[in-house]
Design an enzyme around this catalytic site. Structure first.
Site, PDB file in Angstrom:
ATOM      1  CB  SER A 139      -1.057  -0.023   1.656  1.00 24.65           C
ATOM      2  OG  SER A 139      -1.095   1.229   1.529  1.00 24.65           O
ATOM      3  CE1 TYR A 152      -4.599  -2.078   5.484  1.00 24.03           C
ATOM      4  CE2 TYR A 152      -3.593   0.613   4.445  1.00 24.03           C
ATOM      5  CZ  TYR A 152      -3.761  -1.117   4.447  1.00 24.03           C
ATOM      6  OH  TYR A 152      -4.233  -1.739   3.240  1.00 24.03           O
TER       7      TYR A 152
END
Length: 249
Positions: A139, A152
């Site tokens: 990501s 995250y």
């Protein structure tokens, strides 16, 4: 492409990117091991893909479950040639000052430790046969802070380094390891992000997100020799040239 007759194990395969990868790899002639916590969705997808699919109920935060998934694929198909570390969560989205200790740590268990457990489970088999591909869905959050995504961002940054470590240690043993940063994808995770109302990403329109099938096609391309120049790196699907090579435009 180059996956006909090979076996791929996909984590987080019950929906989104994982489910689309299962479909696309299955249509390309691969044997597909589908691992997720949802027994119902895995069974349904296994039926949809056909006899070359094998459903595995399990939790990536358990190293025993991942080892069982690898062993199950070997028993069923004779090998695990490709591992796709896809399973990840983002909820609860929360600022550091009020984040739950337990919930924050659980995201690390899934997103980071789950990737390590997958790598650790599959490596002995891949090294024994002298080849294998380990793909990890990364990501942009691995490389920059995002408000209320500390769990995250930290987990994805760790995953990016795990991939680089795997490449450094095992490339000479025939292991191809690299990551894919897809950008924002139209999946359930984006609905959760939207519902939070926190940070600019939650304000994006649904049409701004790419379809999960694009990511699945990129993962398939990464199994081909055409992607070998990127081994050990993280590929960005936002890159127009990568999109062309994958065949998306």
């Amino acid at each position: 492409m180059s996956v006909f007759g090979k076996t791929v194990l996909i984590t987080g395969a019950s929906r989104g990117i994982g489910a689309e990868a299962g479909r696309i790899f299955g249509r390309s002639g691969a044997n597909v091991g589908l691992m997720a916590r949802s027994k119902f969705h895995i069974e349904s997808l296994t039926v949809e893909i056909g006899e070359n699919a094998f459903g595995i109920e399990g939790d990536v935060s358990s190293h025993d479950d991942l080892k069982a998934a690898v062993d199950g694929c070997i028993d069923q198909f004779g090998s695990v040639d490709i591992l796709i570390n896809n399973a990840a969560v983002i909820n609860p989205i929360s600022h550091l000052s009020v984040a739950s200790y337990e919930e924050w740590a659980h995201v690390i268990d899934i997103n980071l430790k789950g990737v390590f457990f997958g790598m650790r489970a599959v490596l002995p088999h891949m090294k024994a046969v002298g080849r294998g591909t380990v793909l990890t869905v990364s990501s942009g959050a691995a490389h920059g802070p995002v408000e209320a995504w500390s769990h995250y961002c930290a987990s994805k940054a760790g995953v990016a380094m795990l991939t680089r470590c795997l490449d450094k240690e095992e490339r000479a043993n025939g292991i191809r390891a690299f990551g894919l940063s897809p950008g924002t994808v139209a999946t359930q995770m984006q609905k959760e992000i939207k519902a939070s109302g926190i940070n600019p990403i939650s304000q994006l329109h649904w049409s701004d997100h790419i379809p999960a099938a694009w990511v699945a096609k990129a993962l398939l391309w990464m199994c081909s020799e055409d992607a070998d120049e990127f081994i050990g790196e993280e590929i960005s699907l936002r890159d127009r040239e990568i999109q062309k090579r994958v065949g998306l435009c």
